[in-house]
Motif scaffolding. Structure first.
Motif, PDB file in Angstrom:
ATOM      1  N   ARG A 186       0.812  -1.213   0.000  1.00  0.00           N
ATOM      2  CA  ARG A 186       0.000   0.000   0.000  1.00  0.00           C
ATOM      3  C   ARG A 186       0.849   1.269   0.000  1.00  0.00           C
ATOM      4  O   ARG A 186       0.433   2.310  -0.503  1.00  0.00           O
ATOM      5  N   GLU A 209      -3.053  -5.040   0.857  1.00  0.00           N
ATOM      6  CA  GLU A 209      -3.162  -4.529   2.215  1.00  0.00           C
ATOM      7  C   GLU A 209      -2.877  -5.655   3.198  1.00  0.00           C
ATOM      8  O   GLU A 209      -3.362  -6.777   3.022  1.00  0.00           O
ATOM      9  N   ASP A 211      -3.431  -8.107   5.744  1.00  0.00           N
ATOM     10  CA  ASP A 211      -4.613  -8.747   6.346  1.00  0.00           C
ATOM     11  C   ASP A 211      -5.939  -8.265   5.765  1.00  0.00           C
ATOM     12  O   ASP A 211      -6.992  -8.600   6.294  1.00  0.00           O
ATOM     13  N   HIS A 212      -5.913  -7.487   4.692  1.00  0.00           N
ATOM     14  CA  HIS A 212      -7.180  -6.987   4.143  1.00  0.00           C
ATOM     15  C   HIS A 212      -7.316  -7.272   2.653  1.00  0.00           C
ATOM     16  O   HIS A 212      -8.125  -6.640   1.977  1.00  0.00           O
ATOM     17  N   TYR A 215      -6.737  -4.520  -3.589  1.00  0.00           N
ATOM     18  CA  TYR A 215      -7.631  -3.599  -4.289  1.00  0.00           C
ATOM     19  C   TYR A 215      -6.880  -2.947  -5.441  1.00  0.00           C
ATOM     20  O   TYR A 215      -5.647  -2.966  -5.493  1.00  0.00           O
ATOM     21  N   VAL A 222     -12.221  -3.607  -4.935  1.00  0.00           N
ATOM     22  CA  VAL A 222     -11.693  -4.751  -4.187  1.00  0.00           C
ATOM     23  C   VAL A 222     -11.468  -5.899  -5.167  1.00  0.00           C
ATOM     24  O   VAL A 222     -12.325  -6.204  -6.009  1.00  0.00           O
ATOM     25  N   ALA A 243     -12.468  -0.306  -1.804  1.00  0.00           N
ATOM     26  CA  ALA A 243     -11.735  -0.536  -0.563  1.00  0.00           C
ATOM     27  C   ALA A 243     -11.696   0.732   0.285  1.00  0.00           C
ATOM     28  O   ALA A 243     -11.581   1.844  -0.234  1.00  0.00           O
ATOM     29  N   ASP A 244     -11.799   0.553   1.605  1.00  0.00           N
ATOM     30  CA  ASP A 244     -11.732   1.702   2.506  1.00  0.00           C
ATOM     31  C   ASP A 244     -10.410   2.450   2.370  1.00  0.00           C
ATOM     32  O   ASP A 244     -10.361   3.676   2.503  1.00  0.00           O
TER      33      ASP A 244
END
Length: 471
Positions: A186, A209, A211-212, A215, A222, A243-244
């Protein structure tokens, strides 16, 4: 640790020094070459590639090492020899081997290593069970995973650049009908030339990311790995979620002035290319470009004659070039030269960066448009302003699109549309005539470059002009 390691040396590494560096893995490893000797590979006993080393490049452009590698202590400025090593990601010792290779070069030639923590000079024993490592499906050094649908490049570095490695991977993927997909953490950013390489569908910037999941760094969608390619995760209605991490951040006050212009020239032996972007540089910054190249790092001092010779040698194939400015004013352009039935076209996208306390030179745009029309065969130019980083790099988060400021239609295109028609867009804007009354260019003020409604005005103008163009 990054898998890409760069040795920066004041003297050119000769073949003997390169081979001595490649003995970082001990005498049991082998050495071979690719690309007609332009790439040297350190290979495991069974032939699997471990480290690929590109031919050294003499970087003669001031500020280029800082632009691409940051202002790390001890990194030299130009002129410097840039020798890049890329380790195979499937072998645990690959990064250590690349670091030892670069460290040995730097020690012998009184140079430096990037990243500094990667440098070593010891022998790195190969302890990985090579028989358990999948055989690479491709010989392209930049490609880490190859499937029927995608060529995947893994980059663990702060800034992904349009290196010759990446350029080769892009050409290979396009020729085979595959997507080029670059996977980064990221914190990674792209240079604008690297961004240009990913604009074509289905190429993609895949951001991982912790653990996420994944994207898309340009759209925020995503992603997941499915069927041999990274693709958006769709809900029951076929829509992708964002994605946030892609959410926008507060406006820093930094701005980019972006010019997209096209010129068209007769294809004669006296043609010299590159003069249009040079004129833009001089008018907007007070100086010509500092350098040019076909990849990053940009290594050659600016020369319109040399880049013209290269484009002529490659014709009728198109040529994509990169130009950069001097360190005090961030500026970078991509120049695509194409041979068409109408002549030779240059498509230029020039971006210039400005800080919170700096004012983009919008007052010089009309003068630039007049110069390009009178002296450099301009067909069209769109000038826009955007809220984005002064250093011109691209982060993996939402950035507002550029907002149109002006549009210029060259004299040849005005004749094709019809002067009366081009002068009278029903909803505005009112153009300014440039050049001789008998054959003027038209310069349309769209807005101040901050109001998104400028796009509505620009789209209305282009629809009006298209209606006047003969089929």
């Amino acid at each position: 640790m990054t898998r890409d390691v760069i040795a920066l040396t004041p003297r050119m590494p000769d073949l003997r020094t390169l081979l001595a560096g490649l003995y970082a893995g001990g005498p049991d490893l082998g050495v071979s070459t690719l690309a007609d000797g332009a790439v040297i590979q350190l290979r495991a006993p069974d032939g699997r590639p471990l480290v690929s080393v590109e031919a050294p490049v003499l970087v003669q452009v001031p500020g280029e090492t800082t632009r691409l590698l940051g202002a790390a202590p001890g990194l030299p400025d130009s002129p410097v020899w840039w020798t890049e090593a890329r380790a195979a990601t499937a072998v645990a010792e690959g990064g250590l081997l690349a670091g030892s290779f670069a460290g040995r070069l730097a020690t012998v030639l009184d140079g430096s290593v990037w990243p500094p923590e990667a440098a070593s000079t010891g022998v790195v024993p190969l302890t990985t069970d090579i028989s358990a490592v999948p055989v690479p499906a491709t010989s392209a050094p930049a490609v880490d995973v190859l499937t029927d649908k995608a060529a995947v490049v893994i980059q663990d570095r702060p800034l992904v650049t349009m290196t010759s490695w990446l350029s080769d991977a892009l050409r290979g993927a396009a020729a085979d009908g595959r997507a080029l997909q670059i996977v980064t953490p990221r914190a990674t950013r792209l240079t604008r030339p690297a961004l240009t390489a990913l604009h074509g569908h289905p190429n993609r910037w895949v951001v991982q990311e912790a653990d996420h999941g994944f994207y898309d760094g340009l759209s925020g969608a995503v992603l997941h790995w499915k069927g041999g390619v990274f693709t958006p995760v769709l809900d029951e209605n076929g829509a992708a979620s964002v994605a946030d991490a892609f959410a926008t951040t507060a406006d820093s006050g930094e701005r980019q002035l972006v010019l997209s212009l096209r010129t068209r020239h007769p294809a004669d032996e006296d043609l010299v290319l590159g003069r249009a972007p040079e004129a833009a540089w001089r008018i907007l910054t007070g100086a010509p470009p500092a350098g040019w190249s076909t990849a990053e790092p940009v290594n050659l001092p600016w020369s319109t004659r040399q880049l013209t010779d290269l484009a002529r040698d490659r014709a009728p194939r198109p040529t994509l070039l990169i130009a950069v400015g001097h360190p005090d004013r961030p500026a970078i352009a991509t120049v695509r030269v194409t041979r068409t039935p109408d002549g030779v076209e240059e498509d230029v996208v020039l971006a210039l960066g400005y800080g919170r306390d700096e004012t983009p030179p919008l007052d010089r745009v009309a003068s630039l448009a007049e110069t390009l029309c009178a002296e450099h065969s301009l067909t069209s130019m769109l000038t826009s302003l955007r809220a984005a980083r002064r250093d011109l790099t691209v982060p993996p988060r939402f950035e507002a699109p550029p907002v149109p400021h002006t549009f210029t239609l060259g004299p040849g295109e005005v004749r094709a549309v019809g002067l009366t028609h081009a002068l009278s867009p029903p909803l505005g804007p009112t153009p300014v005539r440039l050049g001789p009354p008998a054959g003027p260019a038209l310069h349309y003020p769209i807005g101040d470059g901050t109001d998104p409604r400028g796009w509505h005005t620009f789209r209305g103008l282009t629809r009006h002009l298209e209606r006047g163009t003969p089929a």
